[in-house]
Design a protein around this motif. Sequence first.
Motif, PDB file in Angstrom:
ATOM      1  N   UNK A  11       0.999  -1.282  -0.136  1.00  0.00           N
ATOM      2  CA  UNK A  11      -0.031   0.081  -0.075  1.00  0.00           C
ATOM      3  C   UNK A  11       0.867   1.111  -0.217  1.00  0.00           C
ATOM      4  N   UNK A  12       1.930   1.241   0.925  1.00  0.00           N
ATOM      5  CA  UNK A  12       2.778   2.508   0.847  1.00  0.00           C
ATOM      6  C   UNK A  12       3.546   2.761  -0.582  1.00  0.00           C
ATOM      7  N   UNK A  13       3.630   1.604  -1.240  1.00  0.00           N
ATOM      8  CA  UNK A  13       4.405   1.677  -2.550  1.00  0.00           C
ATOM      9  C   UNK A  13       3.536   2.456  -3.575  1.00  0.00           C
ATOM     10  N   UNK A  14       2.192   2.651  -3.270  1.00  0.00           N
ATOM     11  CA  UNK A  14       1.612   3.603  -4.288  1.00  0.00           C
ATOM     12  C   UNK A  14       1.759   4.945  -4.167  1.00  0.00           C
ATOM     13  N   UNK A  15       1.609   5.772  -5.234  1.00  0.00           N
ATOM     14  CA  UNK A  15       1.519   7.161  -5.181  1.00  0.00           C
ATOM     15  C   UNK A  15       0.499   7.748  -5.731  1.00  0.00           C
ATOM     16  N   UNK A  16      -0.249   8.477  -5.186  1.00  0.00           N
ATOM     17  CA  UNK A  16      -1.361   9.163  -5.536  1.00  0.00           C
ATOM     18  C   UNK A  16      -1.150  10.946  -5.332  1.00  0.00           C
ATOM     19  N   UNK A  17      -1.833  11.534  -6.206  1.00  0.00           N
ATOM     20  CA  UNK A  17      -1.521  12.903  -6.394  1.00  0.00           C
ATOM     21  C   UNK A  17      -2.649  13.562  -5.663  1.00  0.00           C
ATOM     22  N   UNK A  18      -3.445  12.777  -5.003  1.00  0.00           N
ATOM     23  CA  UNK A  18      -4.639  13.442  -4.204  1.00  0.00           C
ATOM     24  C   UNK A  18      -5.162  12.553  -3.226  1.00  0.00           C
ATOM     25  N   UNK A  39      -5.112   3.429  11.137  1.00  0.00           N
ATOM     26  CA  UNK A  39      -5.151   4.708  10.296  1.00  0.00           C
ATOM     27  C   UNK A  39      -3.721   5.348  10.614  1.00  0.00           C
ATOM     28  N   UNK A  40      -2.948   5.113  11.730  1.00  0.00           N
ATOM     29  CA  UNK A  40      -1.811   5.609  11.983  1.00  0.00           C
ATOM     30  C   UNK A  40      -0.654   5.010  11.105  1.00  0.00           C
ATOM     31  N   UNK A  41      -0.742   3.838  10.592  1.00  0.00           N
ATOM     32  CA  UNK A  41       0.205   2.735   9.949  1.00  0.00           C
ATOM     33  C   UNK A  41      -0.064   3.024   8.279  1.00  0.00           C
ATOM     34  N   UNK A  42      -1.190   3.658   7.825  1.00  0.00           N
ATOM     35  CA  UNK A  42      -1.423   3.876   6.440  1.00  0.00           C
ATOM     36  C   UNK A  42      -0.777   5.214   5.953  1.00  0.00           C
ATOM     37  N   UNK A  43      -0.774   5.282   4.847  1.00  0.00           N
ATOM     38  CA  UNK A  43      -0.152   6.560   4.332  1.00  0.00           C
ATOM     39  C   UNK A  43      -0.986   7.801   4.519  1.00  0.00           C
ATOM     40  N   UNK A  44      -0.445   8.817   4.501  1.00  0.00           N
ATOM     41  CA  UNK A  44      -1.172  10.002   4.968  1.00  0.00           C
ATOM     42  C   UNK A  44      -2.372  10.219   3.795  1.00  0.00           C
ATOM     43  N   UNK A  45      -2.188  10.131   2.585  1.00  0.00           N
ATOM     44  CA  UNK A  45      -2.897  10.413   1.652  1.00  0.00           C
ATOM     45  C   UNK A  45      -4.243   9.428   1.660  1.00  0.00           C
TER      46      UNK A  45
END
Length: 365
Positions: A11-18, A39-45
Amino acid sequence: MDNARAWLDKIHAFEFDRPIKIMNVCGGHERSITHAGMRGALPKWLELVPGPGCPVCVCPEEDVYQAIRLALHDKVILVAFGDMLRVPVNVKKGEVRSLAEAQAAGADIRPIASPIDARRIAQDNPDRPVVFFAAGFETTTAPTAAMLAEGIPDNLSILLSGRLTWPAVAMLLDSGSPGFDALVAPGHVSTVMGPEEWSFVIDRHEIPAAVAGFGTESLLASFYSVLRQLKTGERFLDNCYREVAHPGGNPTGRRLLDHTLEVVDANWRGIGIIPNSGYALRPAFAQHDARLLFPDHTDPGRRRAGEMPPGCDCAQVVLGKIYPNQCRIYGKACTPRNPVGPCMVSDEGACRIWWAGGVRVAVDA
């Protein structure tokens, strides 16, 4: 744990611009997510939005009021799942506002864990009418249907407030502004009704969807699946709970639901009527329908009847429009010790879950 770490890494390997919002429909999912600190372990986006999967939260206020009046004035033994006892109704100050208060005032109200308990209580008290206030989604309504089909004592009737889960999500999607980019569907409902019940999310709205169980690995797998769909443009319903949720669901459970109950338009507290979203007893079982056997205690003079209490934003929380701590009275007037709205009552209510998870401060919506 290793598998959970692997899903997190993917999941952290994904990149989203929004920001990406995933709605988790089920209260059980929200409890697992919050208590695991997910929630604390997932990406901020990535935002996880609690959805309408709390039957206590959406149970019509007028049904709770009817149950209270039956217990107080018709001298029945009223049994209900424990969470229902503290749900408040909209009455004048000083009046009985919950089943727990009615119990304290002398009404014979007994919390139960299963429909079997209701049948046992009726058998143990053959000279008294027993009313089972049966609120819940498909997973708790199916056992009630099974009990009806098997046959129940003559003195036992059902005040049914059963709801189907998917129509609320369909309503959000049909609104044109659902407020989420992908959906994680409830595994236990899919176990009864079949995962394919959620295919409309893909087929009609082209929104990624996955069915998840309640363990960390299943939930993280479902998050990865819908994120991958968003990234690649693929759209399919992924079943991340295959060990339990099988195609077609539980044929016996579905047959018993169809045999004893019919699907009707139904009211959801603070939200309104959602078409084909509720259950009612079929005419063949009218002799056990508490709505037909006892007086209708509806009081047209009650202000705000059917709505959430003043200041309470539970309906917005249930629909995923705001987070629990964005409610105007979260942690102020409304706490688990003194709940104002139903979302702070139930273990499946998002407000109660967030409070138990340590979120004690409200923020501006």
